[in-house]
Design a protein around this motif. Structure first.
Motif, PDB file in Angstrom:
ATOM      1  N   GLY A   1       0.819  -1.215   0.000  1.00 35.38           N
ATOM      2  CA  GLY A   1       0.000   0.000   0.000  1.00 35.38           C
ATOM      3  C   GLY A   1       0.846   1.256   0.000  1.00 35.38           C
ATOM      4  O   GLY A   1       0.528   2.239  -0.680  1.00 35.38           O
ATOM      5  N   LEU A   2       1.958   1.230   0.747  1.00 36.35           N
ATOM      6  CA  LEU A   2       2.839   2.397   0.811  1.00 36.35           C
ATOM      7  C   LEU A   2       3.505   2.656  -0.538  1.00 36.35           C
ATOM      8  O   LEU A   2       3.545   3.807  -1.007  1.00 36.35           O
ATOM      9  N   VAL A   3       4.030   1.609  -1.167  1.00 35.76           N
ATOM     10  CA  VAL A   3       4.691   1.784  -2.467  1.00 35.76           C
ATOM     11  C   VAL A   3       3.703   2.317  -3.499  1.00 35.76           C
ATOM     12  O   VAL A   3       4.048   3.180  -4.314  1.00 35.76           O
ATOM     13  N   LYS A   4       2.473   1.834  -3.458  1.00 32.88           N
ATOM     14  CA  LYS A   4       1.446   2.333  -4.383  1.00 32.88           C
ATOM     15  C   LYS A   4       1.204   3.827  -4.150  1.00 32.88           C
ATOM     16  O   LYS A   4       1.054   4.607  -5.103  1.00 32.88           O
TER      17      LYS A   4
ATOM     18  N   LYS B   1       0.313   9.625   7.179  1.00 34.61           N
ATOM     19  CA  LYS B   1      -0.394   8.872   8.212  1.00 34.61           C
ATOM     20  C   LYS B   1      -0.213   7.366   8.076  1.00 34.61           C
ATOM     21  O   LYS B   1      -0.809   6.595   8.825  1.00 34.61           O
ATOM     22  N   HIS B   2       0.627   6.937   7.102  1.00 34.43           N
ATOM     23  CA  HIS B   2       0.905   5.510   6.977  1.00 34.43           C
ATOM     24  C   HIS B   2       1.740   5.062   8.179  1.00 34.43           C
ATOM     25  O   HIS B   2       2.693   5.742   8.576  1.00 34.43           O
ATOM     26  N   PRO B   3       1.417   3.917   8.791  1.00 29.36           N
ATOM     27  CA  PRO B   3       2.108   3.502  10.022  1.00 29.36           C
ATOM     28  C   PRO B   3       3.620   3.377   9.876  1.00 29.36           C
ATOM     29  O   PRO B   3       4.362   3.718  10.804  1.00 29.36           O
ATOM     30  N   TYR B   4       4.102   2.901   8.742  1.00 32.38           N
ATOM     31  CA  TYR B   4       5.552   2.766   8.565  1.00 32.38           C
ATOM     32  C   TYR B   4       6.243   4.127   8.519  1.00 32.38           C
ATOM     33  O   TYR B   4       7.377   4.278   8.974  1.00 32.38           O
ATOM     34  N   ILE B   5       5.562   5.117   7.953  1.00 31.81           N
ATOM     35  CA  ILE B   5       6.131   6.466   7.873  1.00 31.81           C
ATOM     36  C   ILE B   5       6.078   7.136   9.237  1.00 31.81           C
ATOM     37  O   ILE B   5       7.023   7.821   9.651  1.00 31.81           O
TER      38      ILE B   5
ATOM     39  N   CYS C   1       5.994  13.482  11.406  1.00 32.99           N
ATOM     40  CA  CYS C   1       4.846  13.226  10.523  1.00 32.99           C
ATOM     41  C   CYS C   1       3.566  13.908  11.004  1.00 32.99           C
ATOM     42  O   CYS C   1       2.926  14.652  10.251  1.00 32.99           O
ATOM     43  N   ARG C   2       3.180  13.622  12.236  1.00 33.66           N
ATOM     44  CA  ARG C   2       1.910  14.147  12.733  1.00 33.66           C
ATOM     45  C   ARG C   2       1.926  15.666  12.790  1.00 33.66           C
ATOM     46  O   ARG C   2       0.958  16.332  12.382  1.00 33.66           O
TER      47      ARG C   2
ATOM     48  N   TYR D   1      14.611   0.109   3.086  1.00 29.25           N
ATOM     49  CA  TYR D   1      15.665  -0.381   3.985  1.00 29.25           C
ATOM     50  C   TYR D   1      15.541   0.275   5.362  1.00 29.25           C
ATOM     51  O   TYR D   1      15.669  -0.403   6.393  1.00 29.25           O
ATOM     52  N   ALA D   2      15.265   1.569   5.381  1.00 29.55           N
ATOM     53  CA  ALA D   2      15.092   2.272   6.658  1.00 29.55           C
ATOM     54  C   ALA D   2      13.880   1.730   7.411  1.00 29.55           C
ATOM     55  O   ALA D   2      13.918   1.556   8.637  1.00 29.55           O
ATOM     56  N   ILE D   3      12.789   1.451   6.684  1.00 28.58           N
ATOM     57  CA  ILE D   3      11.597   0.881   7.308  1.00 28.58           C
ATOM     58  C   ILE D   3      11.913  -0.496   7.883  1.00 28.58           C
ATOM     59  O   ILE D   3      11.494  -0.839   8.994  1.00 28.58           O
ATOM     60  N   ALA D   4      12.671  -1.292   7.129  1.00 36.91           N
ATOM     61  CA  ALA D   4      13.038  -2.630   7.592  1.00 36.91           C
ATOM     62  C   ALA D   4      13.856  -2.553   8.877  1.00 36.91           C
ATOM     63  O   ALA D   4      13.670  -3.353   9.800  1.00 36.91           O
ATOM     64  N   MET D   5      14.769  -1.601   8.937  1.00 32.55           N
ATOM     65  CA  MET D   5      15.581  -1.432  10.149  1.00 32.55           C
ATOM     66  C   MET D   5      14.709  -1.030  11.342  1.00 32.55           C
ATOM     67  O   MET D   5      14.938  -1.489  12.468  1.00 32.55           O
TER      68      MET D   5
END
Length: 504
Positions: A367-370, A397-401, A408-409, A456-460
């Protein structure tokens, strides 16, 4: 009831006296090997033994081919280049007309064509005769009648404004493609062979057609747990059997195999006749034994899924290997994963084995990549030289971001409060993490490289979370993040090497 793989492990252990240095066990997939190995260890009394070589049927074919399985994206790209090029002077087959289709509109159709070619080769079909029959259907005017609504929609996506009852140019394009299928199939295979790559069915067929060159290096090959065999698999089984190197173990029940009218036993009856089973029929009467079944009525599937937590807290004994949740609808997999608790009936549930395919498009990272694609396309206003608030807000507002940036907020609230409908890059790049997202680019390689860094940052961030903070379903989402990251890096590499030429 004794599990099928446990029965096989016991029989194999006895037949080979626990010595497996020259034995290969072939499964339909890799997962079965993990359980089989555990059962073999039990048979040895947990004493050290030399494990047999485990492989999938795909790996057995790959060992006997000089070709390699091509990357799916690369295969579609090669098919596209073949499709749009004009006919060469040295070609004796039907002329190719230059197509103006873009890779975007072709990709979906290209995947379908490769899948069809794969099926043709795995069933050792006569492609020339098959495509000639398809052409004859079209010439008889009956092709339209064999298309269902979904197929017509797929055609419409490929040829815009396609109407099966109108003599448009687009319809003519479709007819020409239909007539060219054998030429496309033939030249596609030839071009892949020159590169030393293949799609799966092409490689399998190539191995079988050169059966005299097949090398079976182990003394015995034990084929376990197969069911509906395609023609190339059947041919490989026959070769191993004729060379005296094959043992077969089939998983079935006499209830449906002995009943010739029962369709569930159709393939298995044929398998048992051609490749006799090593286990006796007395091991295959499980459906006749008494069962303990509790039926719980629910209004819908969602309510049934929510009952899983209650059932586990009452009945779970800590043995996850012997506990299975079987779904009749694969779309319920995600809710089911959410419903499984971390603890049940006093036991911790740390791991689970998901045997269903988990759709990548049902994961948060997809969903994020889209949304990131939309940001750089529909989310950019050339008139204002800025991004559009709606697209920006969805990403913020995406949880990973949110996990990746503490700004963000605050940033989102500021944009909404001040009615900034077209925020600029400078306004959005509040930190290094957000700079990776809100950097405007029209270069595909640059965008993919930025996506790779972001994922990669999200994965970390996910990796650094405490193990106890992650629910079971989140661990599956981490796997999805890794899959998307490797795919993005693969695309960057293909662009750098010239394997893939992306349009701007």
């Amino acid at each position: 009831m004794i599990p099928f793989l446990k029965l096989v492990a016991r029989d194999v252990y006895e037949k080979f006296n626990g010595r497996f240095d020259d034995v290969a066990v072939v499964f339909p997939n890799k997962r079965a090997g993990l359980f089989f190995n555990r059962y073999l260890l039990e048979c040895s009394g947990n004493a050290p033994i030399w494990s047999p070589r485990y492989m999938t049927i795909n790996e057995l074919f790959l060992q006997n081919s000089e070709l390699a399985i091509g990357d799916p994206i690369l295969l579609v790209d090669r098919l596209y280049k073949l499709y749009v090029r004009p006919k060469r002077e040295d070609e004796s087959i039907e002329e190719y007309e230059k197509s103006v289709e873009t890779i975007d509109s072709f990709y979906y159709w290209g995947e379908m064509l490769i899948k069809d070619f794969d099926d043709i080769d795995k069933h050792l079909a006569n492609a020339k005769q098959l495509f000639a029959n398809i052409k004859d259907l079209r010439e008889l005017g009956t092709a339209k009648s064999v298309l269902d609504k979904e197929q017509i929609k797929a055609i419409e996506r490929f040829f815009k404004n396609f109407k099966p009852d109108e003599g448009t140019q687009l319809k003519e394009n479709f007819k020409q493609l239909w007539e060219r299928l054998f030429a496309i199939y033939t030249n596609f295979r030839e071009s892949l062979r020159k590169e030393g790559i293949a799609y799966e069915g092409m490689l399998f067929r190539d191995v079988i057609e050169k059966s005299d060159d097949i090398v079976l290096e182990y003394d015995k090959y034990i084929f376990v747990g197969f069911n509906a065999l395609n023609d190339v698999e059947t041919a490989m089984f026959k070769i191993a059997k004729e060379r005296g190197k094959a043992l077969f173990y089939w998983d079935y029940d006499v209830h449906y195999v002995n009943n010739r009218q029962h369709e569930a036993g159709h393939f298995m009856r044929s398998n048992l006749e051609r490749f006799p089973n090593e286990l006796g029929k007395e091991n295959y009467n499980n459906l006749a034994t008494e069962k303990s079944v509790t039926v719980v009525q629910t209004n819908n599937d969602s309510t049934g899924v929510r009952y899983i937590d209650q059932w586990l807290n009452k009945n779970f004994t800590g043995n996850g290997v012997e506990t299975a949740i079987v779904l009749c609808d694969e779309t319920m997999l995600a809710p089911t994963l959410h419903a499984i608790p971390n603890e049940a009936n006093g036991y911790r549930i740390e791991h689970m084995n998901v045997t269903m395919g988990f759709p990548l498009n049902n994961t948060p990272i997809f969903g994020l990549v889209k949304q990131l694609v939309d940001l750089q396309t529909r989310g950019w206003s050339a008139k204002h030289n800025a991004f559009i608030l709606t697209n920006v807000s969805n990403i913020l507002k995406h949880p990973y971001i949110v996990q990746g940036s503490e700004n963000c907020r605050k940033l989102r609230d500021m944009l909404i409060e001040k009615n900034v409908f077209f925020p600029s890059e400078e306004m959005l790049c509040a930190d290094d993490f957000l700079k990776t997202i809100f950097c405007r680019t029209t270069d595909n390689r640059e965008w993919l490289e930025g996506i790779s860094r972001l994922i990669y940052a999200i994965a970390m961030n996910q990796h650094n979370r405490e193990e106890g903070e992650q629910a079971l379903y989140e661990k599956l989402f981490v796997e999805a993040i890794f899959k998307v990251y490797t795919q993005a890096k693969r695309l960057v590499k293909m662009i750098d090497t010239g394997e893939l030429q992306m349009q701007q």
